[in-house]
Design a protein around this motif. Structure first.
Motif, PDB file in Angstrom:
ATOM      1  N   PHE A 214       0.334  -1.268   0.351  1.00  0.00           N
ATOM      2  CA  PHE A 214       0.583  -0.258  -0.446  1.00  0.00           C
ATOM      3  C   PHE A 214       0.919   1.430  -0.346  1.00  0.00           C
ATOM      4  CE2 PHE A 214      -2.731  -3.266   2.628  1.00  0.00           C
ATOM      5  CZ  PHE A 214      -3.281  -3.886   1.329  1.00  0.00           C
ATOM      6  N   TRP A 215       1.590   2.096   0.601  1.00  0.00           N
ATOM      7  CA  TRP A 215       2.968   2.578   0.483  1.00  0.00           C
ATOM      8  C   TRP A 215       3.195   2.600  -0.629  1.00  0.00           C
ATOM      9  CZ3 TRP A 215       2.209   5.142   4.644  1.00  0.00           C
ATOM     10  CH2 TRP A 215       1.847   4.934   5.948  1.00  0.00           C
ATOM     11  N   GLY A 216       3.507   1.538  -1.213  1.00  0.00           N
ATOM     12  CA  GLY A 216       4.620   1.220  -2.505  1.00  0.00           C
ATOM     13  C   GLY A 216       3.292   2.607  -4.129  1.00  0.00           C
ATOM     14  N   VAL A 217       2.028   2.119  -3.715  1.00  0.00           N
ATOM     15  CA  VAL A 217       0.692   2.899  -4.322  1.00  0.00           C
ATOM     16  C   VAL A 217       1.102   3.871  -3.595  1.00  0.00           C
ATOM     17  CG1 VAL A 217      -1.562   2.924  -4.602  1.00  0.00           C
ATOM     18  CG2 VAL A 217      -0.578   0.269  -4.676  1.00  0.00           C
ATOM     19  N   LEU A 218       1.028   4.603  -2.933  1.00  0.00           N
ATOM     20  CA  LEU A 218       0.923   5.954  -2.772  1.00  0.00           C
ATOM     21  C   LEU A 218       2.360   6.466  -3.084  1.00  0.00           C
ATOM     22  CD1 LEU A 218      -0.536   5.715   0.831  1.00  0.00           C
ATOM     23  CD2 LEU A 218      -1.851   5.487  -0.607  1.00  0.00           C
ATOM     24  N   LEU A 219       3.611   6.265  -3.298  1.00  0.00           N
ATOM     25  CA  LEU A 219       4.929   6.416  -3.424  1.00  0.00           C
ATOM     26  C   LEU A 219       4.969   6.147  -4.668  1.00  0.00           C
ATOM     27  CD1 LEU A 219       7.059   4.884  -1.111  1.00  0.00           C
ATOM     28  CD2 LEU A 219       6.631   7.245  -0.799  1.00  0.00           C
ATOM     29  N   ALA A 220       4.606   5.205  -5.684  1.00  0.00           N
ATOM     30  CA  ALA A 220       3.937   5.489  -7.232  1.00  0.00           C
ATOM     31  C   ALA A 220       3.296   7.142  -7.731  1.00  0.00           C
ATOM     32  CB  ALA A 220       3.528   4.281  -7.682  1.00  0.00           C
ATOM     33  N   HIS A 221       2.466   7.029  -6.913  1.00  0.00           N
ATOM     34  CA  HIS A 221       1.552   8.255  -7.259  1.00  0.00           C
ATOM     35  C   HIS A 221       2.799   9.270  -7.418  1.00  0.00           C
ATOM     36  CE1 HIS A 221      -2.439  10.968  -7.787  1.00  0.00           C
ATOM     37  NE2 HIS A 221      -1.029  11.601  -6.220  1.00  0.00           N
ATOM     38  N   VAL A 222       3.558   9.659  -6.511  1.00  0.00           N
ATOM     39  CA  VAL A 222       4.048  11.219  -6.410  1.00  0.00           C
ATOM     40  C   VAL A 222       4.937  11.090  -7.503  1.00  0.00           C
ATOM     41  CG1 VAL A 222       5.524  12.069  -4.733  1.00  0.00           C
ATOM     42  CG2 VAL A 222       3.688  11.215  -3.709  1.00  0.00           C
ATOM     43  N   VAL A 223       5.353   9.598  -7.477  1.00  0.00           N
ATOM     44  CA  VAL A 223       6.913   9.249  -8.337  1.00  0.00           C
ATOM     45  C   VAL A 223       6.830   8.758  -9.766  1.00  0.00           C
ATOM     46  CG1 VAL A 223       9.009   8.099  -8.436  1.00  0.00           C
ATOM     47  CG2 VAL A 223       8.221   8.193  -6.257  1.00  0.00           C
ATOM     48  N   TYR A 224       5.230   8.539 -10.287  1.00  0.00           N
ATOM     49  CA  TYR A 224       5.637   8.044 -11.195  1.00  0.00           C
ATOM     50  C   TYR A 224       4.531   8.775 -12.486  1.00  0.00           C
ATOM     51  CZ  TYR A 224       9.025   4.008 -10.605  1.00  0.00           C
ATOM     52  OH  TYR A 224      10.039   3.876  -9.643  1.00  0.00           O
TER      53      TYR A 224
ATOM     54  N   PHE B 267      10.600  -0.722   2.870  1.00  0.00           N
ATOM     55  CA  PHE B 267      10.629  -1.450   1.504  1.00  0.00           C
ATOM     56  C   PHE B 267      10.342  -0.465   0.526  1.00  0.00           C
ATOM     57  CE2 PHE B 267       9.380  -4.485  -1.563  1.00  0.00           C
ATOM     58  CZ  PHE B 267      10.574  -5.359  -1.333  1.00  0.00           C
ATOM     59  N   ALA B 268       9.600   0.021   0.999  1.00  0.00           N
ATOM     60  CA  ALA B 268       8.427   0.865  -0.690  1.00  0.00           C
ATOM     61  C   ALA B 268       9.316   2.263  -1.153  1.00  0.00           C
ATOM     62  CB  ALA B 268       7.057   0.817  -0.159  1.00  0.00           C
ATOM     63  N   LEU B 269       9.993   2.860  -0.553  1.00  0.00           N
ATOM     64  CA  LEU B 269      10.195   3.211  -0.895  1.00  0.00           C
ATOM     65  C   LEU B 269      11.805   3.207  -1.552  1.00  0.00           C
ATOM     66  CD1 LEU B 269      10.776   6.042  -1.383  1.00  0.00           C
ATOM     67  CD2 LEU B 269      12.054   7.006   1.100  1.00  0.00           C
TER      68      LEU B 269
ATOM     69  N   GLY C 226      15.436   1.124  -6.381  1.00  0.00           N
ATOM     70  CA  GLY C 226      16.311  -0.426  -7.233  1.00  0.00           C
ATOM     71  C   GLY C 226      15.326  -0.582  -8.290  1.00  0.00           C
ATOM     72  N   LYS C 227      14.713   0.190  -9.002  1.00  0.00           N
ATOM     73  CA  LYS C 227      14.117   0.071 -10.499  1.00  0.00           C
ATOM     74  C   LYS C 227      14.865   0.632 -11.079  1.00  0.00           C
ATOM     75  CE  LYS C 227       9.392  -0.081 -13.157  1.00  0.00           C
ATOM     76  NZ  LYS C 227       9.983  -1.228 -13.267  1.00  0.00           N
ATOM     77  N   LYS C 228      14.594   1.616 -10.271  1.00  0.00           N
ATOM     78  CA  LYS C 228      15.826   3.021 -11.100  1.00  0.00           C
ATOM     79  C   LYS C 228      16.996   2.625 -11.706  1.00  0.00           C
ATOM     80  CE  LYS C 228      13.852   7.437 -10.187  1.00  0.00           C
ATOM     81  NZ  LYS C 228      13.890   7.680 -11.879  1.00  0.00           N
TER      82      LYS C 228
ATOM     83  N   VAL D 189       6.249  -2.081 -11.682  1.00  0.00           N
ATOM     84  CA  VAL D 189       5.652  -2.672 -10.149  1.00  0.00           C
ATOM     85  C   VAL D 189       4.429  -3.133  -9.599  1.00  0.00           C
ATOM     86  CG1 VAL D 189       6.308  -1.109  -7.751  1.00  0.00           C
ATOM     87  CG2 VAL D 189       7.292  -0.705  -9.581  1.00  0.00           C
ATOM     88  N   GLY D 190       3.738  -2.806 -10.143  1.00  0.00           N
ATOM     89  CA  GLY D 190       2.431  -2.870  -9.916  1.00  0.00           C
ATOM     90  C   GLY D 190       1.692  -4.227 -10.028  1.00  0.00           C
TER      91      GLY D 190
END
Length: 303
Positions: free
Chosen positions: A117-127, A174-176, A181-183, A250-251
């Protein structure tokens, strides 16, 4: 390799395998505490540092033998690998190891699913192309409700900041770290990225543990075996996961993180004899899985 790592059945198999390994870490870290008679914070950080330093060095050694060259990170990519190591290994596992010592392994495995869930929220900001939609918002709310339920005891919330709270912070780290890691894996070999992530982050944990006087009060063959198992699972799971991140959104693979709370809870019951036959555990697992399903499978217009 890229073609195979995009095939659905291979992605599912590898993603589930990684998450089963991560789920097994919860009870085995507890066993390690018992075998080494670890109780203090400095001892816990030292134990974590040994695990990840061994895992990272093992990966780099295998890479250098197979490819007959020194594993190297490109200069412009070092900042991403360094950030990944600091956040996803050092910071995450300071919180994880301390938090897990103050809560049940089964609790920790369910709460740790917050990383999705953190990953989803961070993705909204980053991507720019991964914005929040109604299904993602609903999925996050349902998932966080499930995490909240697992902290209930005798119809009242039991949430210790140095226990459940630290596991939540570890899942955020971990999510951050996955973003970096993807980059990083787009530029350099994922195995090399993972090797330096674990060895550098683990080395920092090791230094922190030693600086604050950490020791392993008792060393047994069983304890050494547990430490080596934890190191091997980290090396294997993080390498495969970073590889999957390189070739997939990621999703697409984050959905399979629901396996961690399920496998972690079941293994904690078998290995540690923890009582998981509680209504709130069943409800929490259901809601966490439902939340992840809503995020990944249901389609709806963006708000």
């Amino acid at each position: 390799m890229e073609i195979y790592l995009k095939k659905s059945w291979i992605v599912i198999l590898l993603a589930v395998f990684c998450n089963v390994l991560w789920g097994s870490a919860f009870p085995f870290v507890k066993i390690g505490y018992h075998q080494f008679q670890i109780s203090g914070t400095a001892d816990q950080i030292l134990f974590a540092g040994m695990r990840f330093t061994i895992a990272g060095c093992l990966l780099l050694f295998i890479y250098s033998i197979r490819n007959r060259k020194v594993p190297a990170i490109r200069k412009d990519n070092r900042k991403y690998v360094g950030a990944m190591a600091l956040i996803q290994t050092t910071i995450e596992y300071v919180f994880f190891y301390i938090g897990l010592s103050h809560t049940a392994a089964s609790n920790g495995s369910i709460i740790n699913s917050c990383s999705v869930f953190w990953g989803v929220l961070l993705a909204h900001v980053v991507y720019k192309d991964d914005k929040l939609s109604w299904n993602k918002i609903i999925g996050c709310l349902v998932g966080f409700l499930g995490v909240l339920l697992v902290t209930m005891e005798d119809s009242a919330l039991h949430f210790a900041w140095n226990g459940e709270g630290f596991i939540v912070l570890a899942s955020l780290a971990f999510a951050l770290g996955s973003m970096f890691g993807k980059k990083a894996s787009r530029v350099d070999d994922p195995v090399v990225v993972t090797g330096y992530n674990l060895s550098t982050g683990g080395g920092l944990l090791l230094l922190l543990g030693l600086f604050f006087g950490g020791t392993l009060p008792r060393v047994t063959p069983a304890g050494v075996a547990v430490l080596l198992y934890l190191a091997l699972l980290s090396a294997l799971a993080f390498s495969i996961w970073t590889l999957l991140l390189k070739y997939n959104p990621v999703g697409r693979i984050a959905f399979y993180n629901f396996v961690i709370p399920v496998s972690g809870t079941i293994l904690s019951a078998f290995v540690l004899k923890e009582n998981i036959l509680k209504w709130n555990y069943a409800a929490a697992l259901f809601l966490v899985t439902l939340g992840i399903y809503c995020i990944q499978k249901l389609q709806s217009p963006s708000p």
